[in-house]
Design an enzyme around this catalytic site. Structure first.
Site, mmCIF file in Angstrom:
data_model
loop_
_atom_site.group_PDB
_atom_site.id
_atom_site.type_symbol
_atom_site.label_atom_id
_atom_site.label_comp_id
_atom_site.label_asym_id
_atom_site.label_seq_id
_atom_site.Cartn_x
_atom_site.Cartn_y
_atom_site.Cartn_z
ATOM 1 N N ARG A 105 140.526 17.878 -44.744
ATOM 2 C CA ARG A 105 139.965 18.973 -43.960
ATOM 3 C C ARG A 105 139.548 18.410 -42.612
ATOM 4 O O ARG A 105 138.690 17.533 -42.552
ATOM 5 C CB ARG A 105 138.744 19.521 -44.723
ATOM 6 N N THR A 109 137.864 21.534 -37.035
ATOM 7 C CA THR A 109 138.478 22.867 -37.148
ATOM 8 C C THR A 109 138.404 23.419 -38.567
ATOM 9 O O THR A 109 138.625 24.607 -38.785
ATOM 10 C CB THR A 109 139.967 22.793 -36.752
ATOM 11 N N ASP A 201 129.652 17.795 -52.265
ATOM 12 C CA ASP A 201 131.038 17.380 -52.049
ATOM 13 C C ASP A 201 131.618 16.901 -53.381
ATOM 14 O O ASP A 201 131.205 15.853 -53.907
ATOM 15 C CB ASP A 201 131.106 16.259 -51.000
ATOM 16 N N ASP A 204 133.281 13.342 -53.396
ATOM 17 C CA ASP A 204 132.281 12.263 -53.275
ATOM 18 C C ASP A 204 131.497 12.099 -54.581
ATOM 19 O O ASP A 204 131.252 10.973 -55.021
ATOM 20 C CB ASP A 204 131.300 12.560 -52.135
HETATM 21 N N1 URA Z 1 134.550 20.973 -50.780
HETATM 22 C C1 URA Z 1 133.553 20.439 -51.532
HETATM 23 O O1 URA Z 1 133.710 19.383 -52.128
HETATM 24 N N2 URA Z 1 132.386 21.120 -51.598
HETATM 25 C C2 URA Z 1 132.184 22.285 -50.968
HETATM 26 O O2 URA Z 1 131.091 22.857 -51.095
HETATM 27 C C3 URA Z 1 133.225 22.813 -50.191
HETATM 28 C C4 URA Z 1 134.404 22.135 -50.113
#
Ligand code: URA
Length: 210
Positions: A105, A109, A201, A204
């Site tokens: 990502r 953007t 995330d 992560d």
């Molecule tokens: N990706 C993630 O890992 N967490 C989110 O909240 C949004 C996208």
């Protein structure tokens, strides 16, 4: 075209998801829970697999027993968090083929950029299930499905853990033919496009890179 959205409300899924959401859940527990939920989602998502009957012999009798009719399905993991769900799916469907789509990502953007794509060559004869735990803006999911459709799979389902209303709408807009399966529909996205309340995330937390 009817846009299909299935919210999997099974109590075990919901309970395990609550444990995953807690910010003090360890990396090991998070990973184990994602795998367990993956198994439970796999059970629901594969409910409609076609069956054919073949003659077998039990120790006592002949019978016409149910077997899966179609070629082994392809599980497509959207890297890297998709691998957490893939683990659970493979425990339930160990003969499945596996494809990978690598997207990151763009932090400014929020648009998905492809860096890896590998799926089985005979995907045209196979059903596919795309795995990505977080349906946030829907940009990655739409980009992954755009790319996957270029290979003409027999069918596509999209599976996530958490979906934001914005992501569901975006995915339905661009791929109304692809049914979405999710364990939860959360409230909204924040200004960094994270799902709220969400779980943070997913990549992560799964790999301990936070
Ligand atoms: N990706 C993630 O890992 N967490 C989110 O909240 C949004 C996208």
């Amino acid at each position: 075209m009817t846009k299909k959205l299935t919210h999997i409300e099974h109590p075990l899924v919901q309970y395990k998801l609550s444990l995953m959401r807690k910010k003090d859940t360890s990396t090991g527990d998070f990973r184990m829970l994602m795998s367990e939920i993956g198994m439970l989602l796999a059970y629901e998502v594969t409910r409609d697999l076609p069956i054919e009957h073949r003659p077998i012999e039990t120790p006592l009798a002949h019978m016409n027993a149910p077997f899966l009719k179609d070629k082994d399905m392809v599980l497509i993991s959207i890297l890297r968090a998709g691998n957490g769900l893939l683990d659970g799916f493979l425990k339930l469907v160990p003969t499945a083929r596996v494809g990978h789509i690598g997207l990151y990502r763009d932090p400014k953007t929020h648009i998905a950029v492809e860096y890896y794509f590998k799926v089985p060559r005979d995907i045209e004869d196979r059903d596919t299930i795309v795995l990505d735990p977080m349906l946030a803006t829907g940009h990655s999911a739409v980009a992954a499905l755009d790319r996957l459709k270029q290979t003409n799979p027999k069918s596509i389902k999209f599976v996530c853990l958490l979906a934001a209303p914005e992501g569901i709408e975006y995915l339905h807009e661009f791929h109304p033919d692809v049914p979405i399966y999710t364990a939860a529909i959360d409230e909204k996205l924040n200004d960094k496009k994270y799902i709220v309340p969400g779980l943070g995330d997913a990549g992560d937390r799964l790999f301990g890179t936070q």
